[in-house]
Design an enzyme around this catalytic site. Structure first.
Site, mmCIF file in Angstrom:
data_model
loop_
_atom_site.group_PDB
_atom_site.id
_atom_site.type_symbol
_atom_site.label_atom_id
_atom_site.label_comp_id
_atom_site.label_asym_id
_atom_site.label_seq_id
_atom_site.Cartn_x
_atom_site.Cartn_y
_atom_site.Cartn_z
ATOM 1 N N HIS A 33 0.547 15.253 -28.793
ATOM 2 C CA HIS A 33 0.143 13.857 -28.564
ATOM 3 C C HIS A 33 -0.489 13.253 -29.806
ATOM 4 C CE1 HIS A 33 -0.104 14.147 -23.908
ATOM 5 N NE2 HIS A 33 1.014 13.527 -24.282
ATOM 6 N N LYS A 50 3.027 11.852 -10.537
ATOM 7 C CA LYS A 50 2.221 10.942 -11.370
ATOM 8 C C LYS A 50 3.062 9.726 -11.700
ATOM 9 C CE LYS A 50 -0.710 14.025 -14.146
ATOM 10 N NZ LYS A 50 -1.001 14.400 -15.543
ATOM 11 N N HIS A 70 9.893 11.727 -31.409
ATOM 12 C CA HIS A 70 10.099 11.616 -29.970
ATOM 13 C C HIS A 70 9.145 12.597 -29.290
ATOM 14 C CE1 HIS A 70 14.262 9.602 -29.467
ATOM 15 N NE2 HIS A 70 13.617 9.099 -30.492
ATOM 16 N N GLU A 115 10.448 20.454 -23.769
ATOM 17 C CA GLU A 115 9.723 20.743 -22.520
ATOM 18 C C GLU A 115 10.292 22.002 -21.854
ATOM 19 O OE1 GLU A 115 7.047 19.101 -21.524
ATOM 20 O OE2 GLU A 115 7.178 17.171 -22.564
ATOM 21 N N ARG A 144 0.815 -1.233 0.000
ATOM 22 C CA ARG A 144 0.000 0.000 0.000
ATOM 23 C C ARG A 144 0.841 1.272 0.000
ATOM 24 N NH1 ARG A 144 -2.538 -3.442 3.454
ATOM 25 N NH2 ARG A 144 -4.383 -4.380 2.541
ATOM 26 N N HIS A 149 0.932 19.959 -26.085
ATOM 27 C CA HIS A 149 0.714 18.522 -25.960
ATOM 28 C C HIS A 149 -0.568 18.047 -26.622
ATOM 29 C CE1 HIS A 149 4.018 18.803 -23.181
ATOM 30 N NE2 HIS A 149 3.990 17.502 -22.927
ATOM 31 N N ASN A 174 0.186 21.202 -20.286
ATOM 32 C CA ASN A 174 -0.104 20.500 -21.539
ATOM 33 C C ASN A 174 0.011 21.386 -22.769
ATOM 34 O OD1 ASN A 174 -0.549 17.950 -20.462
ATOM 35 N ND2 ASN A 174 -2.630 18.493 -19.869
ATOM 36 N N GLU A 185 -4.775 17.692 -11.072
ATOM 37 C CA GLU A 185 -5.106 18.160 -12.409
ATOM 38 C C GLU A 185 -6.594 18.409 -12.620
ATOM 39 O OE1 GLU A 185 -2.960 16.159 -15.483
ATOM 40 O OE2 GLU A 185 -3.764 17.442 -17.046
ATOM 41 N N LYS A 208 7.403 23.532 -12.471
ATOM 42 C CA LYS A 208 6.493 22.391 -12.414
ATOM 43 C C LYS A 208 5.998 22.181 -10.993
ATOM 44 C CE LYS A 208 5.070 17.916 -13.726
ATOM 45 N NZ LYS A 208 5.254 16.669 -14.467
ATOM 46 N N ARG A 250 -3.137 22.909 -13.576
ATOM 47 C CA ARG A 250 -2.097 21.973 -14.035
ATOM 48 C C ARG A 250 -2.191 21.749 -15.548
ATOM 49 N NH1 ARG A 250 0.168 16.614 -10.739
ATOM 50 N NH2 ARG A 250 1.651 15.943 -12.325
HETATM 51 N N1 LIG Z 1 5.026 10.953 -14.702
HETATM 52 C C1 LIG Z 1 4.997 12.026 -15.437
HETATM 53 O O1 LIG Z 1 4.506 13.074 -15.041
HETATM 54 C C2 LIG Z 1 5.606 11.973 -16.806
HETATM 55 C C3 LIG Z 1 5.811 13.149 -17.525
HETATM 56 C C4 LIG Z 1 6.426 13.060 -18.773
HETATM 57 C C5 LIG Z 1 6.815 11.824 -19.274
HETATM 58 N N2 LIG Z 1 6.603 10.692 -18.550
HETATM 59 C C6 LIG Z 1 7.018 9.387 -19.069
HETATM 60 O O2 LIG Z 1 8.418 9.380 -19.246
HETATM 61 C C7 LIG Z 1 8.761 8.412 -20.234
HETATM 62 C C8 LIG Z 1 9.808 8.999 -21.156
HETATM 63 O O3 LIG Z 1 10.941 9.348 -20.392
HETATM 64 P P1 LIG Z 1 12.383 9.543 -21.041
HETATM 65 O O4 LIG Z 1 12.279 10.412 -22.220
HETATM 66 O O5 LIG Z 1 13.285 9.898 -19.942
HETATM 67 O O6 LIG Z 1 12.674 8.100 -21.654
HETATM 68 P P2 LIG Z 1 13.514 6.822 -21.154
HETATM 69 O O7 LIG Z 1 13.349 6.585 -19.725
HETATM 70 O O8 LIG Z 1 13.137 5.734 -22.090
HETATM 71 O O9 LIG Z 1 15.018 7.265 -21.447
HETATM 72 C C9 LIG Z 1 15.434 7.509 -22.764
HETATM 73 C C10 LIG Z 1 16.667 6.681 -23.130
HETATM 74 O O10 LIG Z 1 17.823 7.287 -22.561
HETATM 75 C C11 LIG Z 1 18.554 6.328 -21.800
HETATM 76 N N3 LIG Z 1 19.202 7.088 -20.733
HETATM 77 C C12 LIG Z 1 18.594 7.644 -19.658
HETATM 78 N N4 LIG Z 1 19.452 8.407 -18.973
HETATM 79 C C13 LIG Z 1 20.639 8.327 -19.611
HETATM 80 C C14 LIG Z 1 21.896 8.921 -19.397
HETATM 81 N N5 LIG Z 1 22.108 9.803 -18.410
HETATM 82 N N6 LIG Z 1 22.901 8.611 -20.253
HETATM 83 C C15 LIG Z 1 22.674 7.770 -21.310
HETATM 84 N N7 LIG Z 1 21.490 7.202 -21.575
HETATM 85 C C16 LIG Z 1 20.481 7.475 -20.738
HETATM 86 C C17 LIG Z 1 17.535 5.316 -21.385
HETATM 87 O O11 LIG Z 1 18.132 4.088 -21.095
HETATM 88 C C18 LIG Z 1 16.647 5.253 -22.620
HETATM 89 O O12 LIG Z 1 17.200 4.426 -23.569
HETATM 90 C C19 LIG Z 1 7.478 8.032 -20.936
HETATM 91 O O13 LIG Z 1 7.105 6.742 -20.544
HETATM 92 C C20 LIG Z 1 6.474 9.054 -20.425
HETATM 93 O O14 LIG Z 1 5.163 8.528 -20.359
HETATM 94 C C21 LIG Z 1 6.015 10.752 -17.338
HETATM 95 ZN ZN LIG Z 2 5.550 16.313 -22.197
#
Ligand SMILES: NC(=O)c1ccc[n+]([C@@H]2O[C@H](COP(=O)([O-])OP(=O)(O)OC[C@H]3O[C@@H](n4cnc5c(N)ncnc54)[C@H](O)[C@@H]3O)[C@@H](O)[C@H]2O)c1
Ligand SMILES: [Zn+2]
Length: 357
Positions: A248, A139, A260, A181, A117, A244, A241, A233, A223, A237
């Site tokens: 999206h 989130k 990306h 971002e 939990r 986005h 977006n 949200e 943020k 908040r």
């Molecule tokens: N929770 C939230 O509020 C929120 C907000 C935005 C995005 N997200 C989520 O985040 C995810 C995307 O995150 P991301 O873009 O960080 O992707 P990711 O976690 O896939 O990382 C991108 C790539 O970079 C590599 N990597 C990470 N750090 C590194 C470093 N310092 N050096 C070398 N390689 C490195 C990873 O292994 C991966 O291959 C999505 O799933 C998205 O839904 C969540």
């Molecule tokens: Zn975003």
């Protein structure tokens, strides 16, 4: 390191944030005995640093390095991790440390929020997107075959540690994508941040640690401030977006392969600034300033070969639509947006045509 507080969590930004393994400064208290460190294979060396800090404080640790990539944000991986935690003897006082990009912090946050939990979680984001966005705000998210982030919780981490020096090993496309971002934060809230980005573009492209540290700190603070006012949200908040709504839809229309996330957000901001201009909400100069900075960051403002019908269909399916109507966040000026704006569909189609031609 500099500190930002958000609800129950502390966000520390600065070189050395990775070494902030908590027992040292009393975040987690002295009763911490077991810690589980979750990472992916590309971030293992940073995770080892976090683990080292814990070990030297006498904490028993176990580390798990998953294959990199979005596919790991699944219920089956989460369930395997729950079982690993149980086998390792994690109890309610144990802590999960997640070291990696948004995939790892979303997954780690979800697993920690549901195991027994909810056990405490510390996030060490290693991507630019993670440091300015994914790790902040509480989130968590898991994907289903039916869509991204359809399962998740709101769960504030005990600590978020952002060390911008780890960004130097990020692949270029990941890094530049994160800048999308960053520009967004300037546009929605902070004209001085926007100017700071503009003045330091060369240093940003060169990933100079001092400049990045400043940027991460300012974006994380924005943020945190927005989230503190509207954690779940229901209102403000929504401004996060910006770019986005259309972004999206472009991502989805390209089956999440063509663009990306940050690239899609950049093109989405371009399209949404066009809408603002067409509606007389923002002058042309706003669109022009944003366009120039996006391009100088190395971000796209157009995408070719994106079938308009697919984008429009994706826009209609967006889960954030209230009662079937697409509402937009639109800029009024650099640093100021309004949200909840309805836009005539012919204007949306025209803006899409501009950015996809
Ligand atoms: N929770 C939230 O509020 C929120 C907000 C935005 C995005 N997200 C989520 O985040 C995810 C995307 O995150 P991301 O873009 O960080 O992707 P990711 O976690 O896939 O990382 C991108 C790539 O970079 C590599 N990597 C990470 N750090 C590194 C470093 N310092 N050096 C070398 N390689 C490195 C990873 O292994 C991966 O291959 C999505 O799933 C998205 O839904 C969540
Ligand atoms: Zn975003």
């Amino acid at each position: 390191v500099r500190e930002i507080s958000l609800l129950s969590s502390r966000i520390v930004v600065g070189p050395g944030a990775l070494g902030w393994s908590t027992s040292a400064d009393g975040v987690l208290g002295s009763e911490l005995r077991r810690a589980f460190v979750l990472t992916d294979r590309n971030c293992l060396k940073y995770a080892r640093r976090v683990e080292q800090g814990l070990k030297s404080a006498g904490v028993e640790t176990q580390i798990s390095a998953l294959p990199a990539g979005e596919l790991q944000k699944s219920l089956s991986t989460a369930s395997k991790l729950h079982q690993q935690l149980a086998r390792f003897g994690m109890d309610r006082k144990s802590v999960l440390f997640a070291v990696g990009g948004g995939v790892i912090t979303d997954l780690g946050g979800f697993v920690a929020s549901t195991y027994m939990r909810g056990i405490r979680v510390c996030l060490y984001p290693t991507t630019l997107l993670g440091q300015v966005d994914a790790a902040i705000g509480g989130k968590t998210g898991i994907n289903l075959p039916q869509g991204k982030n359809l399962v998740g919780t709101f769960y504030q981490p005990a600590l978020v540690g952002c060390d911008a020096t780890v960004l130097k090993t990020l692949p270029d496309r990941e890094y530049v994508s994160g800048l999308g971002e960053v520009v967004k934060y300037g546009m929605i809230r902070d004209a001085t941040l926007f100017e700071f980005i503009d003045r330091n573009l060369a240093a940003i492209r060169g990933r100079e640690p001092e400049v990045l540290d400043e940027i991460v700190h300012r974006c994380a603070a924005i943020k945190a401030d927005v989230v503190a006012k509207d954690e779940k949200e229901s209102g403000e908040r929504a401004i996060l977006n910006y770019g986005h709504t259309i972004g999206h839809a472009l991502e989805a229309a390209g089956n999440f392969k063509t663009l990306h996330h940050g690239e899609a957000v950049a093109i989405g901001m371009e399209a949404e600034a066009i809408l603002a201009m067409e509606l007389g909400i923002a002058p042309l100069e706003v669109l022009a300033a944003q366009n120039r900075v996006l391009k100088l960051c190395g971000l796209p403002t157009r995408v070719k070969k994106m079938p308009e019908k697919k984008v429009l269909a994706a826009l209609r399916l967006d889960k954030k639509n209230v009662s079937g109507r697409t509402r937009f966040v639109l800029p009024e000026a650099v640093g100021k947006v309004r949200w909840g704006v309805e836009v005539p569909s012919d204007l949306i189609a025209a803006a899409l045509r501009t950015v996809t031609s």
